[in-house]
Design an enzyme around this catalytic site. Structure first.
Site, mmCIF file in Angstrom:
data_model
loop_
_atom_site.group_PDB
_atom_site.id
_atom_site.type_symbol
_atom_site.label_atom_id
_atom_site.label_comp_id
_atom_site.label_asym_id
_atom_site.label_seq_id
_atom_site.Cartn_x
_atom_site.Cartn_y
_atom_site.Cartn_z
ATOM 1 N N GLU A 118 18.081 36.816 24.470
ATOM 2 C CA GLU A 118 18.878 36.198 23.558
ATOM 3 C C GLU A 118 18.408 34.726 23.674
ATOM 4 O O GLU A 118 17.719 34.357 24.580
ATOM 5 C CB GLU A 118 20.475 36.384 23.817
ATOM 6 C CG GLU A 118 20.604 37.833 23.555
ATOM 7 C CD GLU A 118 22.273 38.272 23.523
ATOM 8 O OE1 GLU A 118 22.837 37.565 22.961
ATOM 9 O OE2 GLU A 118 22.691 39.046 24.405
ATOM 10 N N HIS A 236 29.179 30.573 17.509
ATOM 11 C CA HIS A 236 28.006 31.419 17.522
ATOM 12 C C HIS A 236 27.408 30.989 15.973
ATOM 13 O O HIS A 236 27.958 31.210 14.882
ATOM 14 C CB HIS A 236 28.713 33.080 17.292
ATOM 15 C CG HIS A 236 27.548 34.099 17.730
ATOM 16 N ND1 HIS A 236 26.522 34.088 16.602
ATOM 17 C CD2 HIS A 236 27.227 34.676 18.771
ATOM 18 C CE1 HIS A 236 25.605 35.178 17.313
ATOM 19 N NE2 HIS A 236 26.082 35.393 18.693
ATOM 20 N N ARG A 277 22.643 28.268 21.655
ATOM 21 C CA ARG A 277 23.709 28.698 20.718
ATOM 22 C C ARG A 277 24.120 27.345 20.015
ATOM 23 O O ARG A 277 24.170 27.279 18.786
ATOM 24 C CB ARG A 277 24.768 29.089 21.228
ATOM 25 C CG ARG A 277 24.793 30.447 20.873
ATOM 26 C CD ARG A 277 25.982 31.367 21.565
ATOM 27 N NE ARG A 277 25.620 32.632 21.642
ATOM 28 C CZ ARG A 277 26.119 33.502 22.314
ATOM 29 N NH1 ARG A 277 27.438 33.386 22.532
ATOM 30 N NH2 ARG A 277 25.689 34.739 22.402
ATOM 31 N N HIS A 338 33.530 31.359 18.423
ATOM 32 C CA HIS A 338 33.168 32.469 19.077
ATOM 33 C C HIS A 338 33.804 32.820 20.455
ATOM 34 O O HIS A 338 34.169 33.742 20.961
ATOM 35 C CB HIS A 338 31.661 32.672 19.292
ATOM 36 C CG HIS A 338 31.206 33.868 19.778
ATOM 37 N ND1 HIS A 338 31.452 35.216 19.379
ATOM 38 C CD2 HIS A 338 30.365 34.174 20.951
ATOM 39 C CE1 HIS A 338 30.941 36.087 20.305
ATOM 40 N NE2 HIS A 338 30.004 35.478 21.194
ATOM 41 N N ARG A 373 28.267 28.261 26.636
ATOM 42 C CA ARG A 373 27.891 29.479 27.472
ATOM 43 C C ARG A 373 26.459 30.193 26.919
ATOM 44 O O ARG A 373 26.124 30.245 25.992
ATOM 45 C CB ARG A 373 28.848 30.621 27.294
ATOM 46 C CG ARG A 373 28.770 31.912 27.948
ATOM 47 C CD ARG A 373 29.651 32.832 27.824
ATOM 48 N NE ARG A 373 29.975 33.117 26.524
ATOM 49 C CZ ARG A 373 29.484 33.964 25.789
ATOM 50 N NH1 ARG A 373 28.679 34.684 26.438
ATOM 51 N NH2 ARG A 373 29.942 34.249 24.505
HETATM 52 C C1 SIN Z 1 25.608 38.265 20.560
HETATM 53 O O1 SIN Z 1 25.709 39.565 20.556
HETATM 54 O O2 SIN Z 1 25.304 37.483 19.912
HETATM 55 C C2 SIN Z 1 26.907 37.535 21.367
HETATM 56 C C3 SIN Z 1 26.628 37.794 22.815
HETATM 57 C C4 SIN Z 1 27.440 36.771 23.631
HETATM 58 O O3 SIN Z 1 28.177 36.132 22.964
HETATM 59 O O4 SIN Z 1 27.086 36.475 24.783
#
Ligand code: SIN
Length: 433
Positions: A118, A236, A277, A338, A373
């Site tokens: 990610e 998010h 993010r 989020h 985070r």
């Molecule tokens: C996501 O799947 O994008 C969220 C994962 C997260 O908030 O760590």
């Protein structure tokens, strides 16, 4: 059901407020002799842990330590607590092994764990179960907790306050409300754990359940328990844009980790999709403003049809329901609240500044996330520090005796409603269908 009691005990060793992964894992690690009550405000599945899509981070091997540590710190703008980050990373592998031993199924490749990536991760180090890792982990923890003879789980029960001595120097339990009958009753306990999740319900657009309104934070504030960074809110970057009100549906960041593109109205990419993010969110807002639009688009086709269908079935199906065939066309996305990095100040054992009061999971601020985070660190830190809090409850020094709660404030008789353990099981079965 070993714990199908007809009445709740008036006193517990531990009350856990919240039944997400943090609350459940804490209950799971308490010994049999510890009479434990787990309550949650809504249905047993209305915790954000259930909604987590992307996965849960793990240290790949020793050589990954430095880069995992740096990724976490960089994403958090180096405001993270270094010792807490190290503790989380050091315990990550054994935590994943423990989850697997509880029956959690993670995706595998050639017989070994498969890893996805990610934003802001310098390499793939996230284990996952399709696009519903949170549901997989939480439901396994819940099943394990429901088997424990010493634990009573009671949904639809709101914590209105904590019980303290007159000077607010020690926590003595909680004031609870049965949401179905309206009965309010104090329950005394040796230790009380705030695991009430985040604050998304206070925002117009959030991926969180609406009932998550920072209840743990509110009681901490009321009693002078230290709170940190109440302004550290994470947005998010990609939630499905819809006109209607209500909870926003997440389009997992792991899709961008697997190659999805963010594009504007002209079909052009405008940001490196794997930046942290907060940076991607800001870029999206800027692009929306520049275009005068309410959303940008995410193109999932670069991920490939096979991966989309195998790894992200729920997202593909939900987008289809909303009218977007993501195998063929981009879908509109918009940032939404989020996660909450601030919270009730806690240490490496979940201890707050009030004796006998613990805070774990999104409710607490142990400094692990800093200002922003890193993706997929939330399930991991919740599980790890909840277990450590359970160990501290067992090994720590409990307050001597349980003094009286404040009679002038809580005059309602201690009339305890029937335990609805059976309803919890019924509710679980309904969801599993
Ligand atoms: C996501 O799947 O994008 C969220 C994962 C997260 O908030 O760590």
């Amino acid at each position: 059901m070993g714990n199908a009691q007809s009445e709740l005990n008036p006193e517990y060793d531990v009350i856990v407020v919240g039944a997400g992964v943090a609350g459940l894992n804490l209950a799971l690690h308490l010994p049999d002799c510890c009479r434990t009550l787990v309550v949650c405000k809504g249905g047993i599945k209305e915790s954000d842990s259930y909604l987590a899509q992307g996965g849960i981070c793990v240290l790949r091997d020793k050589s990954d330590f430095k880069s995992y540590y740096e990724d976490t710190m960089r994403a958090g703008h180096f405001e993270n607590d270094s010792a807490t980050v190290k503790c989380m990373i050091e315990h990550s592998r054994e935590t994943i092994d423990e989850l697997i031993s509880l029956g959690v199924r993670f995706a595998t490749e050639n017989g070994a764990l498969a890893y996805t990536r990610e934003g802001a991760h310098s390499r793939p180090r996230i284990v996952f179960h399709e696009d519903c890792t949170g549901k997989e982990i939480t439901s396994r923890l819940l099943k394990a907790v429901l088997r424990l003879p010493n634990v009573t789980v009671r949904p639809h029960t709101t914590m209105l306050d904590i019980l303290c001595d007159r000077e607010d120097t020690v926590c003595l339990g909680a004031v609870l409300r049965d949401n179905r009958t309206g009965n309010v009753f104090p329950v005394r306990a040796g230790n009380t754990v705030l695991a009430t999740g985040g604050v998304g319900g206070l925002f117009r657009h959030s991926t969180n359940f609406r009932l998550l309104t920072g209840d743990g934070l509110a009681v901490a504030l009321r009693h002078g328990v230290l709170i940190d960074h109440a302004d550290y809110i994470q947005f998010h970057p990609t939630t499905l844009y819809t006109e209607g009100r209500g909870r926003r549906f997440l389009i997992s960041e792991s899709l961008r980790g697997e190659g999805a593109h963010l594009i504007n109205a002209k079909g052009r990419r405008f940001v490196d999709e794997l930046l942290p993010r907060d940076v991607v969110t800001q870029a999206i807002y800027r692009e929306m403003e520049r275009e005068g639009s309410n959303f940008v688009r995410i193109d999932l086709r670069p991920v490939g049809e096979e991966t989309l269908i195998d790894h992200f079935p729920s997202i593909v199906s939900r987008c289809k329901k909303e009218g977007y065939d993501v195998l063929k066309e981009p879908a509109p996305v918009v940032p939404a609240q989020h996660y909450f990095m601030g919270g009730v100040r806690s240490d490496l054992y979940g201890r707050t500044t009030m004796p006998n009061l613990y805070a774990v999971g999104e409710t607490c601020c142990n400094g692990v996330h800093g200002r922003n985070r890193l993706a997929s660190n939330s399930l991991l830190e919740s599980v790890i520090f909840a277990k450590r809090a359970a160990e501290d409850i067992v090994n720590g020094t409990p307050a001597a005796g349980i003094p009286d709660y404040r009679p002038e404030r809580y005059e309602n008789p201690v009339r305890l409603a029937r335990s609805d353990q059976k309803n919890v099981l019924k509710e679980m079965k309904q969801h599993e269908r």
